[in-house]
Design a protein around this motif. Structure first.
Motif, PDB file in Angstrom:
ATOM      1  N   CYS A  25       0.869  -1.192   0.000  1.00  0.00           N
ATOM      2  CA  CYS A  25       0.000   0.000   0.000  1.00  0.00           C
ATOM      3  C   CYS A  25       0.900   1.236   0.000  1.00  0.00           C
ATOM      4  O   CYS A  25       1.426   1.627   1.055  1.00  0.00           O
ATOM      5  N   PRO A  26       1.110   1.842  -1.181  1.00  0.00           N
ATOM      6  CA  PRO A  26       2.062   2.949  -1.307  1.00  0.00           C
ATOM      7  C   PRO A  26       1.427   4.297  -0.987  1.00  0.00           C
ATOM      8  O   PRO A  26       0.188   4.414  -0.873  1.00  0.00           O
ATOM      9  N   LEU A  27       2.251   5.297  -0.910  1.00  0.00           N
ATOM     10  CA  LEU A  27       1.774   6.657  -0.640  1.00  0.00           C
ATOM     11  C   LEU A  27       0.735   7.112  -1.668  1.00  0.00           C
ATOM     12  O   LEU A  27      -0.149   7.917  -1.347  1.00  0.00           O
ATOM     13  N   ASP A  28       0.834   6.599  -2.891  1.00  0.00           N
ATOM     14  CA  ASP A  28      -0.143   6.928  -3.935  1.00  0.00           C
ATOM     15  C   ASP A  28      -1.563   6.802  -3.373  1.00  0.00           C
ATOM     16  O   ASP A  28      -2.458   7.571  -3.737  1.00  0.00           O
ATOM     17  N   THR A  29      -1.780   5.835  -2.520  1.00  0.00           N
ATOM     18  CA  THR A  29      -3.130   5.594  -1.975  1.00  0.00           C
ATOM     19  C   THR A  29      -3.243   6.045  -0.516  1.00  0.00           C
ATOM     20  O   THR A  29      -4.245   6.642  -0.130  1.00  0.00           O
ATOM     21  N   THR A  30      -2.218   5.784   0.296  1.00  0.00           N
ATOM     22  CA  THR A  30      -2.373   6.075   1.728  1.00  0.00           C
ATOM     23  C   THR A  30      -2.435   7.576   2.011  1.00  0.00           C
ATOM     24  O   THR A  30      -3.019   7.995   3.014  1.00  0.00           O
ATOM     25  N   GLU A  31      -1.871   8.379   1.119  1.00  0.00           N
ATOM     26  CA  GLU A  31      -1.951   9.829   1.335  1.00  0.00           C
ATOM     27  C   GLU A  31      -3.338  10.371   0.986  1.00  0.00           C
ATOM     28  O   GLU A  31      -3.628  11.556   1.164  1.00  0.00           O
ATOM     29  N   GLN A  32      -4.225   9.512   0.522  1.00  0.00           N
ATOM     30  CA  GLN A  32      -5.619   9.929   0.329  1.00  0.00           C
ATOM     31  C   GLN A  32      -6.381   9.879   1.653  1.00  0.00           C
ATOM     32  O   GLN A  32      -7.479  10.402   1.768  1.00  0.00           O
ATOM     33  N   ALA A  33      -5.802   9.227   2.650  1.00  0.00           N
ATOM     34  CA  ALA A  33      -6.424   9.182   3.992  1.00  0.00           C
ATOM     35  C   ALA A  33      -5.971  10.422   4.765  1.00  0.00           C
ATOM     36  O   ALA A  33      -4.999  10.399   5.510  1.00  0.00           O
ATOM     37  N   VAL A  34      -6.664  11.518   4.545  1.00  0.00           N
ATOM     38  CA  VAL A  34      -6.276  12.827   5.088  1.00  0.00           C
ATOM     39  C   VAL A  34      -7.121  13.150   6.315  1.00  0.00           C
ATOM     40  O   VAL A  34      -8.334  13.383   6.219  1.00  0.00           O
ATOM     41  N   MET A  35      -6.486  13.097   7.485  1.00  0.00           N
ATOM     42  CA  MET A  35      -7.178  13.449   8.727  1.00  0.00           C
ATOM     43  C   MET A  35      -7.256  14.975   8.819  1.00  0.00           C
ATOM     44  O   MET A  35      -6.238  15.649   8.846  1.00  0.00           O
ATOM     45  N   THR A  36      -8.471  15.502   8.838  1.00  0.00           N
ATOM     46  CA  THR A  36      -8.685  16.947   8.976  1.00  0.00           C
ATOM     47  C   THR A  36      -9.005  17.263  10.440  1.00  0.00           C
ATOM     48  O   THR A  36      -9.356  16.352  11.211  1.00  0.00           O
ATOM     49  N   PRO A  37      -8.932  18.532  10.821  1.00  0.00           N
ATOM     50  CA  PRO A  37      -9.335  18.884  12.191  1.00  0.00           C
ATOM     51  C   PRO A  37     -10.762  18.443  12.511  1.00  0.00           C
ATOM     52  O   PRO A  37     -11.044  17.986  13.625  1.00  0.00           O
ATOM     53  N   GLN A  38     -11.632  18.516  11.514  1.00  0.00           N
ATOM     54  CA  GLN A  38     -13.031  18.123  11.757  1.00  0.00           C
ATOM     55  C   GLN A  38     -13.141  16.624  12.024  1.00  0.00           C
ATOM     56  O   GLN A  38     -13.813  16.165  12.947  1.00  0.00           O
ATOM     57  N   LEU A  39     -12.420  15.805  11.241  1.00  0.00           N
ATOM     58  CA  LEU A  39     -12.445  14.353  11.453  1.00  0.00           C
ATOM     59  C   LEU A  39     -11.800  13.996  12.791  1.00  0.00           C
ATOM     60  O   LEU A  39     -12.282  13.117  13.517  1.00  0.00           O
ATOM     61  N   ARG A  40     -10.713  14.699  13.130  1.00  0.00           N
ATOM     62  CA  ARG A  40     -10.057  14.458  14.425  1.00  0.00           C
ATOM     63  C   ARG A  40     -11.020  14.729  15.574  1.00  0.00           C
ATOM     64  O   ARG A  40     -11.134  13.935  16.514  1.00  0.00           O
ATOM     65  N   GLU A  41     -11.786  15.791  15.441  1.00  0.00           N
ATOM     66  CA  GLU A  41     -12.744  16.142  16.506  1.00  0.00           C
ATOM     67  C   GLU A  41     -13.835  15.073  16.619  1.00  0.00           C
ATOM     68  O   GLU A  41     -14.195  14.637  17.714  1.00  0.00           O
ATOM     69  N   ARG A  42     -14.310  14.603  15.473  1.00  0.00           N
ATOM     70  CA  ARG A  42     -15.347  13.543  15.491  1.00  0.00           C
ATOM     71  C   ARG A  42     -14.800  12.264  16.105  1.00  0.00           C
ATOM     72  O   ARG A  42     -15.472  11.571  16.859  1.00  0.00           O
ATOM     73  N   LEU A  43     -13.544  11.960  15.780  1.00  0.00           N
ATOM     74  CA  LEU A  43     -12.943  10.697  16.254  1.00  0.00           C
ATOM     75  C   LEU A  43     -12.755  10.703  17.763  1.00  0.00           C
ATOM     76  O   LEU A  43     -13.037   9.703  18.423  1.00  0.00           O
ATOM     77  N   LEU A  44     -12.340  11.833  18.321  1.00  0.00           N
ATOM     78  CA  LEU A  44     -11.840  11.866  19.703  1.00  0.00           C
ATOM     79  C   LEU A  44     -12.723  12.636  20.668  1.00  0.00           C
ATOM     80  O   LEU A  44     -12.324  12.887  21.811  1.00  0.00           O
ATOM     81  N   ALA A  45     -13.936  12.968  20.267  1.00  0.00           N
ATOM     82  CA  ALA A  45     -14.842  13.713  21.171  1.00  0.00           C
ATOM     83  C   ALA A  45     -15.058  12.922  22.450  1.00  0.00           C
ATOM     84  O   ALA A  45     -15.224  11.691  22.424  1.00  0.00           O
ATOM     85  N   GLY A  46     -14.999  13.632  23.574  1.00  0.00           N
ATOM     86  CA  GLY A  46     -15.307  12.979  24.842  1.00  0.00           C
ATOM     87  C   GLY A  46     -14.105  12.788  25.736  1.00  0.00           C
ATOM     88  O   GLY A  46     -14.247  12.601  26.944  1.00  0.00           O
ATOM     89  N   GLY A  47     -12.907  12.856  25.152  1.00  0.00           N
ATOM     90  CA  GLY A  47     -11.697  12.785  25.980  1.00  0.00           C
ATOM     91  C   GLY A  47     -11.490  11.434  26.633  1.00  0.00           C
ATOM     92  O   GLY A  47     -11.902  10.408  26.118  1.00  0.00           O
ATOM     93  N   GLY A  48     -10.845  11.467  27.785  1.00  0.00           N
ATOM     94  CA  GLY A  48     -10.417  10.216  28.424  1.00  0.00           C
ATOM     95  C   GLY A  48      -8.937   9.987  28.115  1.00  0.00           C
ATOM     96  O   GLY A  48      -8.380  10.585  27.194  1.00  0.00           O
ATOM     97  N   GLU A  49      -8.297   9.067  28.833  1.00  0.00           N
ATOM     98  CA  GLU A  49      -6.839   8.924  28.743  1.00  0.00           C
ATOM     99  C   GLU A  49      -6.387   8.534  27.336  1.00  0.00           C
ATOM    100  O   GLU A  49      -5.457   9.122  26.784  1.00  0.00           O
TER     101      GLU A  49
END
Ligand code: RIB
Ligand code: CA
Length: 337
Positions: free
Chosen positions: A198-222
């Motif tokens: 799986c080369p960068l040609d494809t993996t660099e399409q997985a772009v974590m944005t601030p909005q996705l980061r917020e959705r992923l990690l809402a709620g906190g915890g360790e």
């Protein structure tokens, strides 16, 4: 049906996200982890693996330290990308406490785990291929014991992220991937799978944005606080590298791809996340400007049968929805959907 995985990784910020996904997935059993030097030293990767296992509830998972160095060059690390301890601003339990373990046990864990699950173990490499290469030297029959092999690495029709033509994992150990590919190049090797690169040609399409980061990690915890601190550092690095305040999350994408391809192979419900194409791959070892480049012989000029598949597409929106849903179902604080 349970999917048995061995994950060889170098956490590393995106590796940490990948392990979080793997331990969150209800059908995945992580049967072993190999700590391979890459983003940070082998010893520090080991400390990070141990700390992540604490936070993920995977304390009983067998894990080992791989080789201290790559096969044929000194280890180079990238603290500027992943932070001094490998997890950016995020802190893990015990990640400054020495592991007290010996180097060089990674090959044995590959062999023992594959032979314990003959034909059922899915191999996943998210860092340099050093320790699988060492395992293949010790046990050339190892490919017959795996159900699949998925490797994050290389840049084929895409610029490198390390040097102009090289991607970090292969740049770190060119001989490692070269020897793994060679093990799958024997004429007459009749396996039900081919290694998927799986080369960068494809993996660099997985772009974590601030909005996705917020959705992923809402709620906190360790756990989520540690991952958020890690992503903050990683996004700052991408911004410094003129890529914007985003993060290429290579490893969780490749892990989700490997899991869903395994589900598909078993005829189970799955989410298609990308397609592979048979191709002959090899690694440049001598190039002055290009050592560590992965070369794809798309037109068959070398006259060698394909020894792998290269991932040629990535469904990133589908990946992020699946990734966020899977991780949050397992680790979101109570009361947070
Ligand atoms: O080039 C990206 C790869 O190198 C990822 O696996 C990242 O974790 C680093 O190991
Ligand atoms: Ca990695």
């Amino acid at each position: 049906m349970t999917l048995h995985f061995l994950i060889d990784c170098d956490p590393g910020i995106d590796d940490a996200l990948a392990l979080t996904y793997a331990f969150a997935h209800p059908q995945v059993a992580v049967e072993g982890l190999v700590a391979t030097g890459g983003n940070v030293s082998t010893e520090q990767v080991g400390r990070n693996v141990r700390g992540l296992l604490d936070l993920l509830g995977g304390q009983g998972t067998p894990w080992t330290l791989g080789a201290e160095n790559p096969l044929a060059q000194p280890l180079t690390t990238t603290e500027e990308t992943h932070g001094p301890l490998g997890t950016g601003y995020g802190l893990l339990p015990g990640q400054k406490e020495p592991t007290g373990r010996a180097y060089g046990e990674g090959a044995a864990l590959w062999i023992e785990t594959a032979r314990h699950f003959p034909g059922k173990l899915h191999g996943l490499i998210l860092g340099p291929s050093t320790n699988l290469a060492l395992a293949l030297r010790r046990d050339p029959e190892l490919p017959q014991y795996l159900a699949s092999l998925t490797i994050m690495g290389g840049a084929l029709n895409h610029r490198g992220n390390t040097m102009p033509t090289t991607e970090w994992n292969v740049h770190s150990d060119p001989e490692g991937l070269h020897e793994v590919l060679a093990a799958y190049s024997h004429p007459g090797l009749d396996l039900p799978y081919a290694p998927l690169l799986c080369p960068l040609d494809t993996t660099e399409q997985a772009v974590m944005t601030p909005q996705l980061r917020e959705r992923l990690l809402a709620g906190g915890g360790e756990l989520f606080t540690a991952l958020d601190g890690a992503l903050q550092f990683y996004m700052e690095f991408h911004e410094w590298d003129k890529l914007g305040f985003i993060a290429h999350v290579h490893d969780p994408f490749v892990t989700a791809l490997a899991v869903n391809r395994a589900l598909a192979a078993n005829g189970q419900p799955h989410i298609p996340l990308g397609e592979g194409t048979p191709v002959t791959l090899d690694v440049e070892l001598a190039g002055t400007l290009t050592r560590g480049q992965v070369v794809a012989d798309w037109l068959g000029r070398w006259g060698r049968d394909p020894n792998a598949q290269a991932l040629t597409s990535a469904l990133a929106p589908e990946f992020f929805e699946h990734f966020i849903q899977t991780v949050r179902a397992a680790y979101a604080p109570k009361g947070y959907a």
